[in-house]
Design an enzyme around this catalytic site. Structure first.
Site, mmCIF file in Angstrom:
data_model
loop_
_atom_site.group_PDB
_atom_site.id
_atom_site.type_symbol
_atom_site.label_atom_id
_atom_site.label_comp_id
_atom_site.label_asym_id
_atom_site.label_seq_id
_atom_site.Cartn_x
_atom_site.Cartn_y
_atom_site.Cartn_z
ATOM 1 N N HIS A 1 0.848 -1.186 0.000
ATOM 2 C CA HIS A 1 0.000 0.000 0.000
ATOM 3 C C HIS A 1 0.889 1.243 0.000
ATOM 4 C CE1 HIS A 1 0.827 -0.637 4.266
ATOM 5 N NE2 HIS A 1 0.374 0.570 4.560
ATOM 6 N N HIS B 1 1.364 3.893 1.940
ATOM 7 C CA HIS B 1 1.783 4.651 3.114
ATOM 8 C C HIS B 1 3.311 4.736 3.123
ATOM 9 C CE1 HIS B 1 -2.117 4.259 5.710
ATOM 10 N NE2 HIS B 1 -2.113 5.344 4.962
ATOM 11 N N ASP C 1 5.739 4.523 5.231
ATOM 12 C CA ASP C 1 6.626 3.563 5.900
ATOM 13 C C ASP C 1 6.784 2.265 5.112
ATOM 14 O OD1 ASP C 1 3.874 3.182 6.670
ATOM 15 O OD2 ASP C 1 4.518 1.823 8.249
ATOM 16 N N HIS C 2 6.052 2.141 4.011
ATOM 17 C CA HIS C 2 6.171 0.965 3.146
ATOM 18 C C HIS C 2 6.708 1.336 1.765
ATOM 19 C CE1 HIS C 2 3.673 -1.832 5.709
ATOM 20 N NE2 HIS C 2 3.401 -0.647 6.246
ATOM 21 N N HIS D 1 -7.897 -1.544 5.412
ATOM 22 C CA HIS D 1 -7.026 -0.487 5.908
ATOM 23 C C HIS D 1 -7.577 0.846 5.406
ATOM 24 C CE1 HIS D 1 -3.343 0.544 7.934
ATOM 25 N NE2 HIS D 1 -2.803 1.124 6.871
ATOM 26 N N ASP E 1 -0.643 -3.909 5.734
ATOM 27 C CA ASP E 1 -1.358 -3.426 6.919
ATOM 28 C C ASP E 1 -2.847 -3.714 6.793
ATOM 29 O OD1 ASP E 1 1.117 -2.496 7.518
ATOM 30 O OD2 ASP E 1 0.550 -0.393 7.720
ATOM 31 N N HIS F 1 5.760 -5.759 11.720
ATOM 32 C CA HIS F 1 5.141 -4.425 11.748
ATOM 33 C C HIS F 1 4.776 -4.052 13.191
ATOM 34 C CE1 HIS F 1 2.306 -1.130 10.588
ATOM 35 N NE2 HIS F 1 3.126 -1.031 9.552
#
Length: 313
Positions: free
Chosen positions: A63, A65, A67-68, A140, A211, A269
Site C-alpha cells: 500500500h 503509506h 513507511d512501506h 485499511h 497493513d 510491523h
C-alpha cells in the site's frame, strides 16, 4: 525459500526496527529475490545482509503509506548504479506508477534496466516463474494488499534402483518415464512410467499481508499455508487503538492464523511504542500460537520443506 526481514517496525523507524521491508530469496532459482515493501532506508538494510540489490527481480508494494514506500526510489536508483541490468517488475496499488516516475524524473535519474510497473486495482492472480501469486484486498484506511505465493507441485522421485534392475540406464528413457509415459525397452518389454515415479509433492505456500484490520479474507487466502507473515502492530491491550487505525493486535492475528490452520505464524510491523521494552509484547506473542516467530530486523527464516520454518541466526 529464505525470508530476510529488513524492516519490522511500524509507522516510524526505531533504533532496533526499521520500517517495513521483507525480502524473499528463492534458493532453488539462482538466488532470485522478491522484495515486499520498501520503507525508508531499505537499501541501507541490504548492506547488513547477504543479499544484493541487483538480484531483486520483483517488488510488491502492499500500500502507499510512506513507511512501506519511501525507500523505493533510492533502491531503484542504486540497483542501476550497482550494475543491475535484468528487467525489474514492481507491483502495487494505483498511484504507484506516478510516484515512481515523478521521483525519478525530479532527481533526473535514468535507469539502465527495464522497469515495469503494474498497478493492481482488485483481487487478481498471475504466474511468476514456478509460483502462482494471488493478490487479495485487505482492510485499511487506504487500499492495501495481501499476497499468497504458491509453488507448483514438484515432480515425484524416480525409482532409479527399480529401473536399473530392469536394465534401464540413465538417458532419454528416464525423462520419458519421469513424465509418466509408457516406454518400450530394447528387450521389447513395455514399462508404465507411472509405476516408477512417486506422486508429485505439493509446493510450498506462503501468505504475506500488508497493513490490515482483522478480516475474513486473510483466513480464506491463508488456508493451510506453510507460513503466514502478518502485521501485529499492537499487543492486545491496545485493541481500540488498533481498530482506530486499521491494524491488528497479536490476538487478532493469532485467531486468523488458527482459523486458517496455518503451520507457522510470523508477527511483524511492530509499533515503536515497544522500542524500550518488548518483553510484554513478546510474552503475549509466544503464548498466542503453537509455532510462532516475532520478527526482528535481520532475522532470516528458512522454509526448507512444507510446514518446516526454521530460524538461522
Amino acid at each position: 525459500m529464505e525470508f530476510h526481514f529488513l524492516g519490522t517496525g511500524a509507522g516510524v523507524p526505531a533504533k532496533k526496527r526499521n520500517v517495513s521491508a521483507l525480502a524473499l530469496r528463492f534458493l532453488e532459482h539462482k538466488g532470485d529475490v522478491w522484495l515486499f515493501d520498501c520503507g525508508e532506508a531499505t537499501q541501507h538494510q541490504f548492506l547488513h545482509s547477504k543479499l544484493s540489490i541487483p538480484a531483486i527481480s520483483t517488488i510488491f508494494i502492499s500500500h502507499l503509506h510512506g513507511d512501506h514506500l519511501y525507500g523505493l526510489p533510492g533502491l531503484l536508483s542504486s540497483r542501476s548504479f550497482q550494475g543491475g541490468r535484468m528487467p525489474l517488475t514492481v507491483y502495487g496499488p494505483v498511484g504507484l506508477k506516478a510516484y515512481i516516475q515523478m521521483s525519478l524524473a525530479t532527481t533526473n535519474t535514468t535507469l539502465k534496466y527495464e522497469l515495469r510497473i503494474i498497478e493492481l486495482e482488485e483481487a487478481s492472480s498471475f504466474q511468476i516463474g514456478a509460483c502462482t501469486v494471488s493478490v487479495f484486498m485487505l482492510q485499511h484506511p487506504v487500499q492495501s494488499f495481501g499476497f499468497r505465493i504458491e509453488e507448483e507441485a514438484k515432480p515425484g522421485r524416480l525409482h532409479v534402483e527399480a529401473l536399473k534392475q530392469k536394465g534401464v540406464s540413465p538417458g532419454p528413457l528416464y525423462a520419458a518415464i519421469k513424465k509418466g509415459e509408457t516406454v518400450q525397452l530394447e528387450t521389447g518389454e513395455w514399462l508404465n512410467g507411472k509405476e516408477y515415479v512417486e506422486a508429485p509433492s505439493a509446493g510450498r505456500t506462503v501468505v504475506i499481508c500488508g497493513d490490515t484490520a482483522p478480516t475474513e479474507t486473510v483466513i480464506s487466502y491463508a488456508k493451510n499455508a506453510d507460513a503466514l507473515i502478518h502485521e501485529a502492530t499492537f499487543a492486545s491491550d491496545q485493541q481500540a487503538h488498533a481498530s482506530d487505525f486499521g491494524h491488528s493486535t497479536i490476538q487478532d492475528t493469532a485467531k486468523m492464523a488458527k482459523a486458517a490452520n496455518v503451520h507457522n505464524l510470523v508477527f511483524t510491523h511492530i509499533s515503536s511504542r515497544y522500542a524500550r521494552d518488548e518483553n510484554e509484547y513478546v510474552m503475549e506473542a509466544k503464548s498466542s500460537f503453537e509455532k510462532v516467530f516475532v520478527a526482528y530486523d535481520f532475522l532470516v527464516l528458512t522454509l526448507s520443506k512444507k510446514g518446516e520454518l526454521s530460524c538461522h541466526e
